[in-house]
Design a protein around this motif. Sequence first.
Motif, short mmCIF file in Angstrom:
data_model
loop_
_atom_site.label_atom_id
_atom_site.label_comp_id
_atom_site.label_asym_id
_atom_site.label_seq_id
_atom_site.Cartn_x
_atom_site.Cartn_y
_atom_site.Cartn_z
N THR A 110 0.86 -1.18 0.00
CA THR A 110 0.00 0.00 0.00
C THR A 110 0.90 1.23 0.00
OG1 THR A 110 0.06 0.12 2.38
CG2 THR A 110 -1.68 -1.25 1.43
N PRO A 111 0.32 2.38 -0.28
CA PRO A 111 1.14 3.59 -0.22
C PRO A 111 1.83 3.74 1.13
CG PRO A 111 -0.95 4.08 -1.23
CD PRO A 111 -1.02 2.65 -0.75
N GLU A 112 1.14 3.32 2.18
CA GLU A 112 1.74 3.43 3.51
C GLU A 112 2.96 2.54 3.63
OE1 GLU A 112 -1.99 5.13 3.41
OE2 GLU A 112 -1.56 3.06 2.98
N GLN A 113 2.81 1.30 3.12
CA GLN A 113 3.94 0.38 3.17
C GLN A 113 5.09 0.90 2.31
OE1 GLN A 113 1.64 -2.97 1.93
NE2 GLN A 113 1.84 -3.97 3.92
N SER A 114 4.71 1.46 1.16
CA SER A 114 5.74 2.01 0.29
C SER A 114 6.49 3.11 1.00
CB SER A 114 5.12 2.59 -0.98
OG SER A 114 4.55 1.56 -1.74
N VAL A 116 7.18 3.35 3.96
CA VAL A 116 8.13 2.81 4.91
C VAL A 116 9.43 2.43 4.20
CG1 VAL A 116 8.56 0.91 6.52
CG2 VAL A 116 6.34 2.02 6.48
N ALA A 117 9.28 2.02 2.93
CA ALA A 117 10.46 1.62 2.17
C ALA A 117 11.46 2.77 2.11
CB ALA A 117 10.07 1.21 0.75
N ALA A 118 12.72 2.38 2.07
CA ALA A 118 13.76 3.40 2.13
C ALA A 118 13.82 4.23 0.86
CB ALA A 118 15.11 2.72 2.37
N GLY A 119 14.49 5.37 0.96
CA GLY A 119 14.86 6.17 -0.20
C GLY A 119 13.71 6.90 -0.85
N GLU A 120 13.87 7.12 -2.14
CA GLU A 120 12.93 7.94 -2.89
C GLU A 120 11.53 7.35 -2.91
OE1 GLU A 120 14.38 8.68 -6.90
OE2 GLU A 120 16.37 8.22 -6.12
N ALA A 121 11.47 6.02 -2.85
CA ALA A 121 10.17 5.37 -2.91
C ALA A 121 9.27 5.94 -1.84
CB ALA A 121 10.34 3.87 -2.74
N ALA A 122 9.86 6.31 -0.72
CA ALA A 122 9.08 6.86 0.38
C ALA A 122 8.35 8.12 -0.06
CB ALA A 122 10.00 7.18 1.56
N ARG A 123 9.02 8.88 -0.90
CA ARG A 123 8.45 10.15 -1.31
C ARG A 123 7.22 9.97 -2.17
NH1 ARG A 123 11.97 13.31 -4.51
NH2 ARG A 123 11.15 15.42 -4.61
N ILE A 124 7.34 9.22 -3.23
CA ILE A 124 6.19 9.03 -4.11
C ILE A 124 5.10 8.26 -3.37
CG2 ILE A 124 7.20 6.95 -5.20
CD1 ILE A 124 5.08 9.38 -7.17
N GLY A 125 5.51 7.30 -2.53
CA GLY A 125 4.52 6.54 -1.78
C GLY A 125 3.74 7.42 -0.83
N ALA A 126 4.46 8.27 -0.13
CA ALA A 126 3.81 9.17 0.82
C ALA A 126 2.89 10.14 0.09
CB ALA A 126 4.86 9.92 1.63
N CYS A 127 3.36 10.63 -1.06
CA CYS A 127 2.54 11.59 -1.82
C CYS A 127 1.29 10.92 -2.38
CB CYS A 127 3.37 12.23 -2.93
SG CYS A 127 4.59 13.39 -2.28
N LEU A 128 1.43 9.68 -2.84
CA LEU A 128 0.24 8.96 -3.30
C LEU A 128 -0.72 8.74 -2.14
CD1 LEU A 128 1.65 6.27 -5.77
CD2 LEU A 128 0.05 8.11 -6.33
N GLY A 129 -0.14 8.56 -0.96
CA GLY A 129 -0.95 8.35 0.23
C GLY A 129 -1.82 9.56 0.56
#
Lengths: 180, 228
Positions: A110-114, A116-129
């Motif tokens: 999920t975006p939340e899990q993403s 948590v992932a390190a690095g840039e992925a956190a950024r797009i994941g958090a923004c999608l969230g």
Amino acid sequence: MATSEEIEGMIARCALGDRAAFAALYQATSSKLFGICLRILRERSEAEDALQEVYLRVWRKAESYVAGGPSPMAWLSTVTRNLAIDRLRAKAPPADELEDAPELVAKGPTPEQSAVAAGEAARIGACLGELEPDRAGAVRGAYLEGASYTELAGHYGVPLNTMRTWLRRSLIKLKECLER
Amino acid sequence: MTEQATYDEDDIALAGEYVLRLLSAEEVAGFEARLAAEPGLRLLVTEWQEGLSSLADEVEETPPAALWRRIEAAAHGADQAAGQRRGLPLWGWLTGGLAAALVAVAVFFAIDPSPAVAPTHQARIAAEDGSLTVLAALSPEGELHVIRESGGPRPGRALELWLIADGAPAPVSLGVFPEADDFRVPLPEALRAGFTGGTLAISDEPPGGSPTGAPTGDVLAAAPVQTL
């Protein structure tokens, strides 16, 4: 995991015809690029053919990678997505195929899990969230599955224009978040 | 905020749609015409490529080991063809083929079948179009049992079997197929060692096999060896 600089170096040496660099590049990047092919094309043999096309293109056109443009991984992902989507659309699946397809958003974290992932992925994941789940799902579907507006509209059961309006608004919010 | 500040929301969304491949062919053409003239718009595209690419971090999947050999062969074989005469076969290993040239080509002789023993390695070597299917199984005693299930050499040509050991610079000939479609050949220990993680391939060669010790004709089929 190779660093961006290392991958950039490998691409540069590929442009000079360095086979060892080509092998190292494959070693460092093929899992991610194969994942992209597989997600978009869904069939393993198709995805393997697409991945072969990607690396042959990279080998022959490595000099077209311009340092200072997108990061090497973003460049490789773009080349891969474009080739895979070309293949997908050349196959011209019936429009209703998406109905039987696996859930667009069910796979993967999920975006939340993403986030948590390190690095840039956190950024797009958090923004999608920050987007509504359906709208984030549509962006992911377009990026990861190569879904068209027609397919997305079918999947979410909304008119095409509505889908486009949604997605464009989502992109504007996403960009704003990514720049924060 | 620098150059991209001059772009409005419409362009931000448009660049995103372009990167996602959501635009129609007509829209793409219009957008690309603008891209050629507007560096700021190109920057927007780059930013989207960058921002979205980590979405793919969650879909990683290791490709099958045999795929790398296929890609390497295609990449380097094609280089060779481009660098030399046209129509040269797509064997990537050819350029590193000196080692293979030192290996004598052994011709297979059909041997009476011996009692079945569980093999240590096996491969099903099939052409993509199904025109040739060969099973190969290596016994613990080092005898390679080859069964040609379907297909055969082209008229006036021969089939030759090759082993590409993992990490080896060049394929090594295991011999030329006899007429019989089921045969066995004893392999020296040095060759057997290359089966684990190796690849078996069949090429199209002149009668009697490759004159050079390296494959000279089309690769008709190839498959990774399974260790049992």
